[in-house]
Write a protein that holds these residues in place. Structure first.
Motif, PDB file in Angstrom:
ATOM      1  N   ARG A  61       0.755  -1.195  -0.005  1.00 57.62           N
ATOM      2  CA  ARG A  61       0.017  -0.097   0.077  1.00 57.62           C
ATOM      3  C   ARG A  61       0.840   1.087  -0.020  1.00 57.62           C
ATOM      4  O   ARG A  61       0.616   2.159  -0.714  1.00 57.62           O
TER       5      ARG A  61
ATOM      6  N   VAL B 106      -3.380  -6.623  -3.689  1.00 60.63           N
ATOM      7  CA  VAL B 106      -3.492  -5.187  -3.254  1.00 60.63           C
ATOM      8  C   VAL B 106      -3.613  -4.364  -4.493  1.00 60.63           C
ATOM      9  O   VAL B 106      -2.554  -4.450  -5.638  1.00 60.63           O
ATOM     10  N   ASN B 107      -4.740  -3.871  -4.878  1.00 56.63           N
ATOM     11  CA  ASN B 107      -5.017  -2.960  -5.972  1.00 56.63           C
ATOM     12  C   ASN B 107      -4.625  -1.905  -5.878  1.00 56.63           C
ATOM     13  O   ASN B 107      -5.083  -1.176  -4.976  1.00 56.63           O
TER      14      ASN B 107
ATOM     15  N   ALA C  90      -5.940   1.292  -6.701  1.00 58.30           N
ATOM     16  CA  ALA C  90      -7.169   1.783  -7.532  1.00 58.30           C
ATOM     17  C   ALA C  90      -7.070   3.239  -7.792  1.00 58.30           C
ATOM     18  O   ALA C  90      -5.970   3.868  -7.915  1.00 58.30           O
TER      19      ALA C  90
ATOM     20  N   GLU D  88      -6.865  -1.252  -2.261  1.00 59.66           N
ATOM     21  CA  GLU D  88      -7.952  -1.954  -2.203  1.00 59.66           C
ATOM     22  C   GLU D  88      -7.327  -3.402  -1.978  1.00 59.66           C
ATOM     23  O   GLU D  88      -6.343  -3.659  -2.635  1.00 59.66           O
TER      24      GLU D  88
ATOM     25  N   HIS E  32      -8.136  -7.519  -1.869  1.00 55.48           N
ATOM     26  CA  HIS E  32      -9.010  -8.507  -2.136  1.00 55.48           C
ATOM     27  C   HIS E  32      -8.276  -9.977  -2.221  1.00 55.48           C
ATOM     28  O   HIS E  32      -7.161 -10.083  -2.250  1.00 55.48           O
TER      29      HIS E  32
ATOM     30  N   ALA F 211     -16.150  -7.030  -7.365  1.00 53.78           N
ATOM     31  CA  ALA F 211     -15.629  -5.842  -6.540  1.00 53.78           C
ATOM     32  C   ALA F 211     -14.217  -5.486  -7.226  1.00 53.78           C
ATOM     33  O   ALA F 211     -13.829  -4.514  -7.047  1.00 53.78           O
ATOM     34  N   ALA F 212     -13.615  -6.471  -7.733  1.00 56.34           N
ATOM     35  CA  ALA F 212     -12.314  -6.324  -8.269  1.00 56.34           C
ATOM     36  C   ALA F 212     -12.231  -5.781  -9.724  1.00 56.34           C
ATOM     37  O   ALA F 212     -11.201  -5.822 -10.439  1.00 56.34           O
TER      38      ALA F 212
END
Length: 977
Positions: free
Chosen positions: A499, A615-616, A618, A624, A626, A662-663
């Motif tokens: 992150r 870990v996206n 976004a 985000e 998932h 959601a992804a």
């Protein structure tokens, strides 16, 4: 006694008077986009060389035109005059350029038009010479056709009658004369319905009015009340409550005309606003009956700068209103500002009528880069304010931009032209390295546009190197960044580590390159080396190597970056920023973390069924998280879309994740294993350049981190891109065990594969050979099954897809049922790291890139073009693209240096003098513009040779080049040739 005219000899009598016209609209302006079209015109004055055609043929913006008579004599056409409202225009050619007999003028005879008149439409329908269509005038009082759609403002005529006839004419017949049996023009062909045989002709009453002034060297007076009128019948007027007898008492003429004019639309803040109301029926103008558009136009044009008195029928009563008449030319735009690929002009009367808005604001059209991108505004829009300063017109916008530096953020307030509720307020900036900003101004005397640099959007003062953004230090933002960094440091788990490395990237392309056009892309990325300032991202974000790149850290700090490296085989890219820009004391004190990467060996690959955390990165770089499972592994090879030639992905063993809805929409994500590190990337792939399809059929792929690390390791120790990648130059597929024995594979090899990869049930086989090697040189063939490389069992595609600095490899293969050993040379991969683009005659030229070599039948030179600029000289033949240039004039072309030498040799010496004459509004005899006639020889991808001749245009399309140095942090530099 003279013989009566007949239709049999009409074509012979008129052929010398009709021209085919090739029109090049150089830049988007008003309701028109740039492009090349073919149409018709006809001589109306042979002595002065004046040709009549449509307004939409000439176009209101910067343009140039070529005319060809029936005997193939070519003349340059000067865009002499276009009507601000109606669909007609006049060109001028120099009669002295003609070597053969002088053409005869076709007489304009608007008084001959009548219902039932038999006519011929003679033109260049669909580009075919002297196409003749029969017709009969039917309606003479049709309202002007509307060509606009709900989502676009196409040019449409108004405040005039149109004639209607049934013919089958199509594109290319625009501007054709509609003649009677005596060869007189009674109307001008203007348009028609696509799915029927209805053609629409413009009456010539106002054309003849304008021509009388043009012949005297004057501009015909034109007035407007900023109102649109329509024609209704007497019956329709009666339904609205108007009685004929009462109208006659007010001065109406009820004999002869077929109806009345009624107010259809009144523009707000215009002269008629508050005086005329939609639905008003016009009875008289200045005391005279005004039942027809010519009646109204004659009075309004004669009253420009004064006022008129109208008697109207409104809500059951008669009323007299006085309306000021505005000079129509005063609200006709004559200036265009170009910044990158964004174009700005005053809002025109045409545009305001189409969108039913007032003449306030700046019309903006964006095709790509610039400080307005298509992603921020949907198509054409209207800017009303910048930096909270109103921009009612282009001059006001330029006054604001003169105080703005490149890279500085600007707040833009804009609205859609088609939907006033579609309003946007956004922050943007002009890219640091970009094409020069230019101001185009129309010359009334010539119809050409002069060009001068725009004195605004300068580089920031005190910039220590090209491309560095203005720094912000010692502010509350600085303190906030520090607090956010301290909070980030306190987190130690792998998700937090990822992150804290996330950044948000915005990339604006300067010009087309590597199969990608002018575009803006954005998405997330990860810092992988904060000491060097290296960021990893998907090529879906930086698809074009000429991109101006901005990185946003923590959603607060913006830093300029350069494209360090694009992998030629995999959909990954690295960008570089200056770490000093984030140091406390030099810039905002924001700390960044390196993304925690895990090992680089194939043994650490993700396996099917393994639980992972993604870990996206976004929107705006916010993370985000998932949970997912590796559900499948599969082999990806070359894209299925052969129309693009943009970056494709070559022999990747990808993995699939089971992700929820959601992804959806992820452009890049870090796939974290349970061992506490990042083991893979989830990447969105770039789109096709000609549509929304993904380049290989799937929008996302999973890539093992082992594919990333070799390039990263080289970037960490070198300031030049690591282009030393070699491949076997073939594509692979998988052959299942069930078929392998039949193809000659000994079963013992199956056991070896399973021992190396327990879930394996297949071998790798050659599916396609991408280049043919010279005779006598060992090479792979389609159908070869790979067993070992350097005596090591092969299962993973990574083992044989990509090599670094290895000129040959030893392979054990099965070919035609026999097991053999080959020493196979590898091939150098052409990098996807273009560092030079040359623009000449509308072509964007560069060195070929990897995907071109994969599809070309033969590589004829090291100069390749996949796109040309709309409206450019080289855009005449739309079928010629994706090609190698081998000759320009007498110059053989093998390299971009050859192109530069040819461009400089062909450059017109009178370009500056021509621009100066246009700027001074000096009259010119014809339409010849600075340029050169030259032959070009190109070789298309299928190996076909094509030879064409073009005339360059050095005024609207001067030659230039973009060059970038060899270092990963070098900037693009623009240079005019």
């Amino acid at each position: 006694m003279g013989r009566s005219p007949s239709w049999d000899t009409l074509q012979d009598r008129l052929r010398s008077s009709i021209l085919s016209i090739t029109s090049h609209t150089a830049l988007p302006f008003d309701t028109d986009d740039s492009g090349t079209s073919f149409a018709t015109g006809f001589v109306v004055d042979a002595e002065q060389g004046i040709v009549l055609s449509n307004r939409h043929v000439m176009g209101p913006g910067p343009s140039y035109h070529q005319g060809t008579f029936f005997d193939n004599q070519e003349v340059a056409l000067q865009p002499m005059y276009y009507d601000p409202e109606h669909d007609f225009s006049f060109f001028r050619y120099d009669p002295s350029e003609l070597k053969g007999p002088a053409p005869k003028a076709i007489r304009l005879a608007p008084w001959k038009a009548r219902s039932g008149l038999e006519v011929r439409l003679i033109g260049n329908d669909s580009g075919e010479k002297m196409s003749v269509f029969w017709g009969e005038l039917s309606q003479l009082d049709r309202n002007a056709p509307d060509y606009s759609s709900p989502n676009s403002c196409a040019y449409s005529d108004f405040n005039t009658f149109y004639y209607q006839a049934s013919t089958s004419s199509k594109g290319g017949s625009s501007g054709s004369p509609v003649v009677d049996v005596e060869g007189d023009a009674v109307a001008l062909n203007a348009g028609g319905k696509v799915h029927s045989s209805s053609s629409y002709f413009l009456p010539l009453e106002r054309v003849q009015y304008a021509l009388e002034y043009i012949l005297r060297g004057e501009i015909p007076p034109r007035g407007t009340m900023q109102a649109v009128f329509q024609h209704i019948t007497y019956t329709q007027a009666g339904r609205l409550g108007l009685e004929q007898s009462a109208a006659a008492q007010q001065g109406a003429c009820i004999e002869g005309p077929t109806g009345y004019l009624t107010v259809h639309k009144v523009l707000s803040e215009g002269p008629a606003d508050g005086r005329l109301v939609a639905g008003d029926i016009v009875i008289t103008v200045n005391g005279a009956p005004a039942h027809t558009f010519p009646d109204l136009a004659r009075t309004v044009d004669a009253s420009a700068g004064s006022s008129v008195s109208l008697c109207v029928f409104r809500s059951g009563e008669f009323a007299t209103v006085n309306v000021d008449v505005q000079d129509l030319y005063a609200i006709t735009p004559t200036a265009l500002l170009k910044v990158g690929q964004s174009y700005f002009s005053d809002l025109s009367f045409q545009f305001a009528v189409c969108s039913s808005t007032s003449l306030a604001g700046v019309n903006v059209f964006s095709r790509g880069n610039g400080f307005i991108s298509p992603s921020q505004l949907n198509g054409r829009s209207v800017i009303h304010a910048v930096n909270n300063q109103p921009t009612p017109n282009l001059q006001a916008l330029m006054d604001v931009l003169r105080d703005v530096r490149r890279g500085e953020q600007m707040v833009v307030h804009a609205k859609s032209h088609t939907d006033p509720r579609d309003e946007a307020v956004f922050v943007t900036s002009c890219p640091m390295a970009d094409l020069p900003a230019l101001l185009y101004t129309r010359s009334v005397a010539t119809g050409f546009w002069s060009i001068e640099p725009f004195a605004g959007l300068a580089m920031p003062e005190g910039t220590d190197r090209p491309g560095s953004l203005p720094r912000v230090a010692g502010s509350e933002v600085d303190a906030l960044c520090k607090e956010m960094s301290e909070a980030a440091v306190s987190s130690t788990d792998v998700v937090s580590g990822v992150r804290n490395s996330i950044v948000y990237i915005v990339a604006q392309a300067i010009c087309p390159a590597d199969g990608h056009g002018n575009n803006q892309r954005d998405g997330g990325g990860f810092v992988v080396d904060k000491r060097r300032g290296l960021v990893l991202c998907s090529t879906a974000v930086v698809s074009n190597p000429t991109s101006n790149i901005t990185i946003i850290f923590g959603g607060t700090v913006r830093v300029h970056a350069t494209l360090a490296y694009v992998h030629p085989l995999y959909p990954i890219a690295f960008i570089k920023y200056d770490p000093a820009l984030l140091c406390d004391g030099l810039g905002p004190a924001i700390a960044v973390h390196d993304m925690p990467l895990t090992g680089g060996t194939g043994a650490n690959r993700l396996t099917i069924g393994e639980s992972v955390t993604m870990v996206n990165a976004a929107c705006s770089g916010i993370a985000e998280v998932h949970e997912a499972v590796v559900s499948y592994r599969y082999l990806i090879s070359t894209a299925s879309c052969d129309a693009c030639y943009s970056q494709r992905f070559f022999n990747i063993d990808s993995f699939e994740l089971s992700l929820g809805s959601a992804a959806a929409g992820i452009k890049i994500g870090a796939v974290c294993g349970k061992d506490g590190g990042v083991r893979g990337l989830w990447i969105k792939t770039p789109r096709c350049t000609h549509g929304e399809n993904q380049t290989h059929g799937v929008p996302y792929i999973g890539v093992d981190i082992s594919l990333v690390l070799p390039s990263l390791d080289r970037l960490r120790v070198s300031d030049t891109p690591p282009d030393a990648i070699r491949v076997l130059d073939v594509e692979f597929c998988r052959v299942e065990f069930s078929n392998a024995v039949a193809l000659g594979v000994d079963p013992s090899h199956m056991r070896s594969v399973v021992q190396a990869a327990p879930t394996a049930r297949s071998f790798l086989s050659v599916e396609k050979v991408l280049s043919v090697r010279p005779a006598g040189l060992a090479s792979l063939e389609v159908g070869d099954i790979i067993l070992r490389i350097d005596n090591k069992v092969v299962y993973w595609i990574d083992d044989i897809a990509c090599f670094y600095d290895r000129e040959s490899v030893d392979l054990t293969i099965v070919r035609r049922g026999k097991e053999i050993v080959l020493s196979v040379p590898t091939s150098q991969v052409a990098g996807s790291n273009t560092r030079r683009v040359v623009f000449w005659a509308g072509w964007y030229l560069q060195e070929p890139y990897q995907q071109v070599f994969q599809v070309a039948s033969r590589v004829a030179s090291q100069v390749f073009s996949f796109v040309w600029e709309f409206g450019a000289p080289t855009a005449i033949d739309a079928s010629i693209f994706d090609m190698f240039v081998t000759d320009i004039g007498s110059d053989a072309i093998q390299t971009l240096d050859d192109v530069v030498r040819a461009a400089r040799r062909l450059k017109s010496s009178d370009r500056a003098a021509f621009n100066d004459r246009v700027a001074k509004n000096e009259r010119m005899p014809g339409g010849t513009m600075p340029g050169s006639n030259t032959k070009i020889h190109v070789v298309q991808l299928n190996g076909e040779d094509v030879i064409e001749s073009v005339r360059t245009n050095d005024h609207y399309f001067p030659a230039w080049q973009l060059v970038r140095g060899p270092r990963i942090d070098d900037e693009w530099v623009w240079e005019e040739l």
